[in-house]
Structures are given as structure tokens and as C-alpha cells.
Design a protein around this motif. Structure first.
Motif, PDB file in Angstrom:
ATOM      1  N   THR A 236      -2.260   1.846 -15.280  1.00 14.84           N
ATOM      2  CA  THR A 236      -2.099   2.576 -14.026  1.00 14.84           C
ATOM      3  C   THR A 236      -0.723   3.224 -13.984  1.00 14.84           C
ATOM      4  OG1 THR A 236      -1.290   0.572 -12.923  1.00 14.84           O
ATOM      5  CG2 THR A 236      -3.657   1.026 -12.797  1.00 14.84           C
ATOM      6  N   HIS A 237      -0.631   4.359 -13.284  1.00 17.30           N
ATOM      7  CA  HIS A 237       0.607   5.124 -13.191  1.00 17.30           C
ATOM      8  C   HIS A 237       1.064   5.178 -11.737  1.00 17.30           C
ATOM      9  CE1 HIS A 237       0.431   7.013 -17.329  1.00 17.30           C
ATOM     10  NE2 HIS A 237      -0.792   6.510 -17.207  1.00 17.30           N
ATOM     11  N   PHE A 238       2.374   5.208 -11.537  1.00  8.57           N
ATOM     12  CA  PHE A 238       2.944   5.373 -10.201  1.00  8.57           C
ATOM     13  C   PHE A 238       4.353   5.932 -10.343  1.00  8.57           C
ATOM     14  CE2 PHE A 238       3.970   1.130 -11.616  1.00  8.57           C
ATOM     15  CZ  PHE A 238       5.286   0.945 -11.240  1.00  8.57           C
ATOM     16  N   TYR A 239       4.912   6.369  -9.222  1.00  7.85           N
ATOM     17  CA  TYR A 239       6.253   6.951  -9.186  1.00  7.85           C
ATOM     18  C   TYR A 239       7.240   5.943  -8.608  1.00  7.85           C
ATOM     19  CZ  TYR A 239       4.460  11.673 -10.099  1.00  7.85           C
ATOM     20  OH  TYR A 239       3.880  12.773 -10.668  1.00  7.85           O
ATOM     21  N   LEU A 240       8.487   6.077  -9.060  1.00  6.14           N
ATOM     22  CA  LEU A 240       9.588   5.294  -8.508  1.00  6.14           C
ATOM     23  C   LEU A 240      10.721   6.258  -8.159  1.00  6.14           C
ATOM     24  CD1 LEU A 240      10.395   2.293  -7.978  1.00  6.14           C
ATOM     25  CD2 LEU A 240      11.649   2.391 -10.131  1.00  6.14           C
ATOM     26  N   PRO A 241      11.098   6.374  -6.887  1.00  7.29           N
ATOM     27  CA  PRO A 241      12.160   7.325  -6.511  1.00  7.29           C
ATOM     28  C   PRO A 241      13.537   6.818  -6.929  1.00  7.29           C
ATOM     29  CG  PRO A 241      11.415   6.098  -4.596  1.00  7.29           C
ATOM     30  CD  PRO A 241      10.517   5.691  -5.725  1.00  7.29           C
ATOM     31  N   TYR A 242      14.471   7.751  -7.091  1.00  6.07           N
ATOM     32  CA  TYR A 242      15.828   7.388  -7.494  1.00  6.07           C
ATOM     33  C   TYR A 242      16.820   8.358  -6.874  1.00  6.07           C
ATOM     34  CZ  TYR A 242      15.769  11.342 -10.769  1.00  6.07           C
ATOM     35  OH  TYR A 242      15.712  12.601 -11.313  1.00  6.07           O
ATOM     36  N   ASP A 243      18.050   7.899  -6.719  1.00  7.16           N
ATOM     37  CA  ASP A 243      19.192   8.753  -6.415  1.00  7.16           C
ATOM     38  C   ASP A 243      20.064   8.937  -7.653  1.00  7.16           C
ATOM     39  OD1 ASP A 243      18.659   9.139  -3.606  1.00  7.16           O
ATOM     40  OD2 ASP A 243      19.215   7.039  -3.323  1.00  7.16           O
ATOM     41  N   LYS A 244      20.189   7.863  -8.435  1.00  7.94           N
ATOM     42  CA  LYS A 244      20.868   7.910  -9.725  1.00  7.94           C
ATOM     43  C   LYS A 244      19.919   7.327 -10.765  1.00  7.94           C
ATOM     44  CE  LYS A 244      24.932   9.193  -8.022  1.00  7.94           C
ATOM     45  NZ  LYS A 244      25.620  10.463  -8.367  1.00  7.94           N
ATOM     46  N   LEU A 245      19.832   7.986 -11.903  1.00  9.09           N
ATOM     47  CA  LEU A 245      18.929   7.540 -12.967  1.00  9.09           C
ATOM     48  C   LEU A 245      19.724   7.368 -14.252  1.00  9.09           C
ATOM     49  CD1 LEU A 245      16.058   6.975 -14.059  1.00  9.09           C
ATOM     50  CD2 LEU A 245      15.875   9.429 -14.532  1.00  9.09           C
ATOM     51  N   VAL A 246      19.569   6.202 -14.880  1.00 10.36           N
ATOM     52  CA  VAL A 246      20.215   5.911 -16.162  1.00 10.36           C
ATOM     53  C   VAL A 246      19.115   5.671 -17.194  1.00 10.36           C
ATOM     54  CG1 VAL A 246      21.750   4.376 -17.432  1.00 10.36           C
ATOM     55  CG2 VAL A 246      22.237   4.927 -15.048  1.00 10.36           C
TER      56      VAL A 246
ATOM     57  N   ASN B  75       0.851  -1.195   0.000  1.00  9.59           N
ATOM     58  CA  ASN B  75       0.000   0.000   0.000  1.00  9.59           C
ATOM     59  C   ASN B  75       0.885   1.243   0.000  1.00  9.59           C
ATOM     60  OD1 ASN B  75      -2.656  -1.417   0.378  1.00  9.59           O
ATOM     61  ND2 ASN B  75      -1.652  -2.042   2.288  1.00  9.59           N
ATOM     62  N   PRO B  76       1.474   1.577  -1.157  1.00 11.46           N
ATOM     63  CA  PRO B  76       2.381   2.737  -1.195  1.00 11.46           C
ATOM     64  C   PRO B  76       1.624   4.040  -0.946  1.00 11.46           C
ATOM     65  CG  PRO B  76       1.964   1.920  -3.405  1.00 11.46           C
ATOM     66  CD  PRO B  76       1.343   0.932  -2.475  1.00 11.46           C
ATOM     67  N   LYS B  77       2.331   4.967  -0.362  1.00  3.65           N
ATOM     68  CA  LYS B  77       1.720   6.267  -0.086  1.00  3.65           C
ATOM     69  C   LYS B  77       1.672   7.105  -1.361  1.00  3.65           C
ATOM     70  CE  LYS B  77       6.034   8.549   1.268  1.00  3.65           C
ATOM     71  NZ  LYS B  77       6.733   9.280   2.351  1.00  3.65           N
ATOM     72  N   LEU B  78       0.801   8.093  -1.357  1.00  2.00           N
ATOM     73  CA  LEU B  78       0.625   8.966  -2.508  1.00  2.00           C
ATOM     74  C   LEU B  78       1.507  10.195  -2.363  1.00  2.00           C
ATOM     75  CD1 LEU B  78      -3.278   8.813  -2.882  1.00  2.00           C
ATOM     76  CD2 LEU B  78      -1.549   7.376  -3.976  1.00  2.00           C
ATOM     77  N   GLY B  79       1.902  10.759  -3.499  1.00  2.00           N
ATOM     78  CA  GLY B  79       2.728  11.953  -3.476  1.00  2.00           C
ATOM     79  C   GLY B  79       3.138  12.356  -4.879  1.00  2.00           C
ATOM     80  N   GLY B  80       4.053  13.324  -4.936  1.00  2.00           N
ATOM     81  CA  GLY B  80       4.522  13.802  -6.224  1.00  2.00           C
ATOM     82  C   GLY B  80       3.595  14.836  -6.830  1.00  2.00           C
ATOM     83  N   PRO B  81       4.003  15.432  -7.937  1.00  2.00           N
ATOM     84  CA  PRO B  81       3.180  16.476  -8.574  1.00  2.00           C
ATOM     85  C   PRO B  81       1.798  15.982  -8.995  1.00  2.00           C
ATOM     86  CG  PRO B  81       5.413  16.485  -9.457  1.00  2.00           C
ATOM     87  CD  PRO B  81       5.292  15.257  -8.620  1.00  2.00           C
ATOM     88  N   LYS B  82       1.663  14.711  -9.346  1.00  2.00           N
ATOM     89  CA  LYS B  82       0.377  14.183  -9.803  1.00  2.00           C
ATOM     90  C   LYS B  82      -0.334  13.357  -8.741  1.00  2.00           C
ATOM     91  CE  LYS B  82       1.891  13.978 -14.630  1.00  2.00           C
ATOM     92  NZ  LYS B  82       2.048  13.124 -15.838  1.00  2.00           N
ATOM     93  N   ASN B  83       0.199  13.356  -7.518  1.00  2.37           N
ATOM     94  CA  ASN B  83      -0.402  12.618  -6.405  1.00  2.37           C
ATOM     95  C   ASN B  83      -0.614  11.146  -6.767  1.00  2.37           C
ATOM     96  OD1 ASN B  83      -1.364  12.454  -3.761  1.00  2.37           O
ATOM     97  ND2 ASN B  83      -3.499  12.741  -4.406  1.00  2.37           N
ATOM     98  N   LEU B  84       0.459  10.519  -7.216  1.00  2.00           N
ATOM     99  CA  LEU B  84       0.428   9.108  -7.598  1.00  2.00           C
ATOM    100  C   LEU B  84       1.094   8.263  -6.520  1.00  2.00           C
ATOM    101  CD1 LEU B  84       1.472   9.409 -11.364  1.00  2.00           C
ATOM    102  CD2 LEU B  84      -0.842   9.144 -10.443  1.00  2.00           C
ATOM    103  N   PRO B  85       0.843   6.952  -6.499  1.00  2.00           N
ATOM    104  CA  PRO B  85       1.549   6.081  -5.541  1.00  2.00           C
ATOM    105  C   PRO B  85       3.059   6.129  -5.768  1.00  2.00           C
ATOM    106  CG  PRO B  85      -0.345   4.953  -6.482  1.00  2.00           C
ATOM    107  CD  PRO B  85      -0.182   6.224  -7.268  1.00  2.00           C
ATOM    108  N   ILE B  86       3.814   6.181  -4.679  1.00  2.00           N
ATOM    109  CA  ILE B  86       5.276   6.212  -4.745  1.00  2.00           C
ATOM    110  C   ILE B  86       5.801   4.883  -4.218  1.00  2.00           C
ATOM    111  CG2 ILE B  86       7.373   7.390  -4.003  1.00  2.00           C
ATOM    112  CD1 ILE B  86       5.765   9.916  -3.628  1.00  2.00           C
ATOM    113  N   ALA B  87       6.450   4.118  -5.081  1.00  2.00           N
ATOM    114  CA  ALA B  87       6.957   2.784  -4.715  1.00  2.00           C
ATOM    115  C   ALA B  87       8.313   2.925  -4.033  1.00  2.00           C
ATOM    116  CB  ALA B  87       7.051   1.904  -5.951  1.00  2.00           C
ATOM    117  N   GLU B  88       8.290   3.362  -2.773  1.00  2.00           N
ATOM    118  CA  GLU B  88       9.536   3.510  -2.021  1.00  2.00           C
ATOM    119  C   GLU B  88      10.087   2.162  -1.576  1.00  2.00           C
ATOM    120  OE1 GLU B  88       8.524   6.091   1.162  1.00  2.00           O
ATOM    121  OE2 GLU B  88       8.700   7.920  -0.050  1.00  2.00           O
TER     122      GLU B  88
END
Length: 543
Positions: free
Chosen positions: A262-272, A136-149
Motif C-alpha cells: 500500500t502507498h501513502f503520503y507523509l508531509p514534511y517541512d524539512k526532508l533529509v 482514517n487519514p484524508k486523501l490528497g496529493g497528485p495520486k490521491n493517496l492517504p496523507i499521514a498528517e
């Protein structure tokens, strides 16, 4: 004593005694051999040996002149003991049965010992520890989507648990660049997540061969999860949609079980970013009537299309004009993919399939190659280009150079070509199959990223990076681009602008309105004033 009186005078009493003694010594030996032979006969034909010469002892001519000496046997003593065939078979069967039981028992015991030594407890019967945020990921980000932390397999084993506090490295795409990067990473350095719309790595150089059956399609693919598991990484089968650089979030989407995306966010520190490229349409109309060659599904569709055309052309109800159209195969694009596919297609039609189709089909098959430049394989050496053109000419593959496709219709192709006077004329070419392989262009994701970065990205065909493969316009050192989706730029002025943009992000200001003093400039630029290295070796790991 001697039977013949005529030779009695020739044999002295002493000689007669000697001969008699020798005969008596040889006679029992001859009888024993006779008894042995009889015993072998009673056992069976397979035990027969060379018949003993019983009369060997009687060949002596002097023996004939000696009187027979009777051989006495002890009363009640058995001369030969013969075993019956039935009893012999029973003994042998019992022996083989005992050996078989012994071997089988040894095998069963070995199996149970191996199973006991390699037994592992089935974890499916135990309680699995998993974070609530993974389900149950929390919501957030500019589009208020689930964030898969937290991912579902973050706590599957000890190595993955140790990676939870490592920097998050997110890799977009499962092509050559991404796989090469994964194989150079170390398990203990990053928490790695790979995102790709396909769950396999495709060996694209051999894809044209797979379309005609030279290679099996399964031999070109390797599961991405198997590659990622070597570094204890994670895989998500999804499509990247965009990047929120300020919040370090990647927007991805995937189709659920209900068929909805469905759309969701994935956080990153480095992105390739290694999303590759797509086929360039060049504004041509009717590309829905063409086939493409980018993945396994495309190769499978091409193979079925070719076979269906040949079968339809073999029907007795097919007219001559329609048959010629069905057997006209057109390749648009004279690059490596188009040339290799045309060669493979010619071999398939003229050497393999036509052996099982009517001779008329074999004579009416035609292959055409349309190239917009003056030569095919124009990016290669001129000798290679000339050799390919000569080979196609011998194989009766028509090469149409200086030709540009104008429109692709379901039954024909319209293209323009210059005549001898330099005038452009429009021609038609009937076709039953068309492959479009005319170069590459940016994917929708790359276009979205370039649009987000604005004026920092001026190249319309690829994402621009510096010599460290860092994406120009993005926060310096956080985002990289590799593979077909990127191009390396070494312009010093553009690198300077990228540095100023990164400095503005660090200060939380707008790069267009930010003011900086000279002392601040010297202090900020000094760590970056070293000569810019080349991109060689910088793709081993993000800095």
C-alpha cells in the motif's frame, strides 16, 4: 604425717605445711579442669579441646609424700550438668529457623516497599486519546493517496504533544548518516519521523566477520525505535518511493498484513534523504546466482550456503569434479568488503570448519578473488595493497587482477583477462559460491528523485548537493541529502542555477520560462552573496 619415713627427716614441719597448703589450692583447679573436659565430651567431638592436664598439680615430687586430704562435697549438690545431644540439636535448629524466617520476612517486606514506590498505573486500562486522522487519514496529493498528517503516537506523552506544532522533519533511511543526524538533534526543535525498510541500525564494517561466525549477528544491530525514542521521534517501517517537491509530500509504501503493498503520503517541512546505495551490477548477466552482503539476511544466507557446500562435498556419492566445484569459493571485487570477506572466509575454511570435516575436504578448498584493476584495494595506499596481495599469496588465496566478470552461471564464472601479448581471452572458473561486491550505485528511489529534478542532477552515481548538503534542483533549504546516496558539488555556476530554480518556485513560475529584471536579481541575490561555506558542520541540523 608423711608416708615415707626415709624422707621425713628432710622435710621440716613448716615445709610440710606449706606443701600441703599448695597442693590443696591446686587440687580443686585440677578437678575443675577434669569436670570441664568431661562436659565437652558429652556435648560432642566438635567441642573437644586440648585435654587438661589433671595431674599437673601432682607433678610436684613433694606431693607424693603428703597424705591425701579428702575433698568434701555438699550433700545433694550436682557436680556436672550435661545437656543431651537431642536437646542441643533442637536448640540449634530453632535458632537457625528463627534467623531464616527473619531474613526472609525482611526480604519480602523490602520487595513490597520497592514495588509500591515504583508502581505506575497501567495505561492500557485507560482510554487512549487519538485523533481520527491518525486512523482514517484524508486523501490528497497528485495520486490521491492517504496523507499521514497525524501519527498514532503523536499524543502518547506530553513531549510528543508539544511537538505537533513543530516543523516536520522527515528522515529517509536508517544508516550511518541518518543516525548521526538524529543524535545531534534536540527534542524541542522538530517533529521528527524516520522512515526505513528495516527497523534496525546495522554496524556494516563488521558484517563480513558475522558471515563466518566471528561475531554474532545480533551484536551488529540496534533497534531504530530505541534510537528514535531518545528524541521522542516517530518511526515508520516503510520504503520511500518518491517526492512531490511542490506539495512537500513523500510517497512511501509498505506491505500490509494481506501481503499487498500500500502507498501513502507523509508531509514534511524539512526532508533529509539518507537512503544509502545498492550494489552495482555493471551489466553482468546471471547475478541471481551470486550472494550479496548488504544486511543481516545476506550474512545469514552466506553462512548457510558455505555450510551446505561443505556438507554436500562430504557425501560419499559426490563425484570428485562436483566436490571441487562445491569447495571453490569466488569473491568478485577487490575493494574493502571483498578483501575482508576473502580473509575471513579463508580463516573459517582452513582453521575452524576443516577440523571437523574429512582431511580430503581440507585439501581441496580453494578461495579466488577477481579484481578488475591492477591491484586490490586500489583506493588505499600502495603499501596496504601490496601487503594484502603478499598475505593472500602466502595463504594460497588466488588473486586474479585485470579480470572482468562477463557472466555468472550456476556452476561457473566466465571472465575476461589479458594475456602477456595484451590480447583479451575468456576463461572459466568453477564455483560453488560467489560473492558480488563490486562497488555501489544509486537506489531506485535516488534514481526517481534525480529523474524528477531533471537536468539539475547530472551525476549518474549519486545525488548532487551544494556545500550545505542541500539537494541541487530542489526548493532551496527544504531538502538535504547525506551519506552514500549523495555527493557534494561546489560549482558556482550550478549553485547559481539552483538559486534561480528556487526563485522560480517562490514566484510560482516555470524556471525555464521565467524572466527576471536586474533590480529583482540584485534584491534576491544579496542575502545569498556570502561566501559558500564548506559542508563541515552543516549536517548537525537542517537550516
Amino acid at each position: 604425717m608423711l608416708r615415707s619415713p626415709r624422707i621425713a627427716s628432710l622435710v621440716s614441719p613448716n615445709n610440710a605445711a606449706i606443701l600441703r597448703a599448695r597442693a590443696l589450692r591446686q587440687l580443686p583447679s585440677a578437678r575443675e579442669r577434669a569436670i570441664q573436659y568431661a562436659s565437652q565430651v558429652s556435648r560432642g567431638p566438635h567441642t573437644l579441646r586440648k585435654r587438661p592436664q589433671v595431674a599437673g598439680a601432682l607433678r610436684n615430687s613433694n606431693w607424693r609424700h603428703l597424705s591425701h586430704t579428702p575433698i568434701l562435697l555438699s550433700p545433694g549438690k550436682q557436680v556436672l550438668k550435661i545437656r543431651s545431644r537431642t536437646l542441643n540439636f533442637v536448640y540449634r535448629a530453632a535458632a537457625w529457623l528463627g534467623i531464616s524466617v527473619t531474613v526472609a520476612s525482611a526480604g519480602i517486606i523490602s520487595f513490597f516497599l520497592y514495588d509500591a514506590s515504583t508502581y505506575r498505573e497501567d495505561l492500557s486500562h485507560r482510554d487512549i486519546q487519538i485523533s481520527d486522522l491518525a486512523l482514517n487519514p484524508k486523501l490528497g496529493g497528485p495520486k490521491n493517496l492517504p496523507i499521514a498528517e497525524v501519527l498514532m503516537d503523536d499524543e502518547d506523552d506530553a513531549d510528543m504533544e508539544r511537538q505537533q506544532n513543530k516543523p516536520r522533519l522527515v528522515i529517509l533511511g536508517g544508516g550511518w548518516g541518518s543516525v548521526a543526524l538524529i543524535k545531534e538533534l534536540r527534542v524541542e526543535d522538530y517533529h521528527i519521523t524516520l522512515i526505513s525498510p528495516t527497523n534496525y541500525f546495522l554496524f556494516t564494517p563488521m558484517l563480513p566477520s558475522a558471515t563466518v561466525g566471528t561475531l554474532e549477528l545480533r551484536s551488529l544491530a540496534e533497534p531504530i525505535r530505541r534510537i528514535v525514542s531518545d528524541i521522542k521521534g516517530h518511526f515508520i517501517k516503510a520504503r520511500a518511493e518518491g517526492v512531490e517537491f511542490s506539495e512537500k509530500l513523500v510517497e512511501v509504501s509498505q506491505v500490509g498484513a494481506d501481503g499487498k503493498r500500500t502507498h501513502f503520503y507523509l508531509p514534511y517541512d524539512k526532508l533529509v534523504i539518507g537512503v544509502g546505495s545498492t550494489t552495482n551490477p555493471y551489466g553482468v548477466k546471471g547475478l541471481d546466482n551470486c550472494n550479496f552482503l548488504k544486511d543481516l539476511d545476506d550474512a545469514r544466507k552466506i553462512k548457510h550456503k558455505i555450510l551446505n557446500n561443505l556438507e554436500a562435498a562430504s557425501l560419499p556419492t559426490t563425484s570428485e569434479e562436483e566436490r571441487k566445484r562445491l569447495l571453490s569459493f569466488v569473491v568478485c571485487g577487490g575493494g574493502p568488503t571483498g578483501v575482508e570477506f576473502a580473509a575471513e572466509l579463508f580463516d573459517l575454511l582452513n582453521e575452524d570448519l576443516t577440523q571437523y570435516f574429512p582431511r580430503l575436504i581440507r585439501n581441496e578448498v580453494s578461495v579466488h578473488l577477481i579484481q578488475s584493476r591492477g591491484h586490490i584495494l586500489n583506493t588505499y595506499d600502495e603499501a596496504v595493497s601490496k601487503y594484502a596481495e603478499d598475505r593472500f599469496s602466502r595463504d594460497q588465496v588466488q588473486v586474479l587482477t585485470n579480470s572482468r566478470v562477463k557472466e555468472v552461471r550456476p556452476d561457473k564464472i566466465l571472465f575476461t583477462q589479458q594475456d602477456e601479448n595484451g590480447e583479451t581471452i575468456t576463461k572459466e572458473l568453477p564455483m560453488g559460491f560467489c560473492l558480488w561486491s563490486t562497488g555501489v550505485s544509486q537506489t531506485d528511489f535516488s534514481k526517481n528523485v534525480a529523474q524528477t529534478l531533471g537536468d539539475n542532477q547530472k551525476n549518474k552515481r549519486a545525488l548532487e548537493t551544494d556545500s550545505h548538503l542541500r539537494l541541487i534542483g530542489a526548493p532551496l533549504g527544504d531538502v538535504y541529502a547525506i551519506g552514500d546516496c549523495s555527493t557534494v558539488q561546489n560549482n558556482v555556476a550550478e549553485n547559481l542555477v539552483s538559486f534561480l530554480n528556487n526563485l522560480a518556485y517562490e514566484k510560482g513560475k516555470d524556471p525555464k520560462t521565467m524572466h527576471i529584471e536586474f533590480d529583482e536579481w540584485i534584491k534576491a541575490w544579496t542575502p545569498h552573496s556570502a561566501p559558500i561555506p564548506t559542508s563541515l558542520g552543516t549536517s548537525e541540523a537542517p537550516r
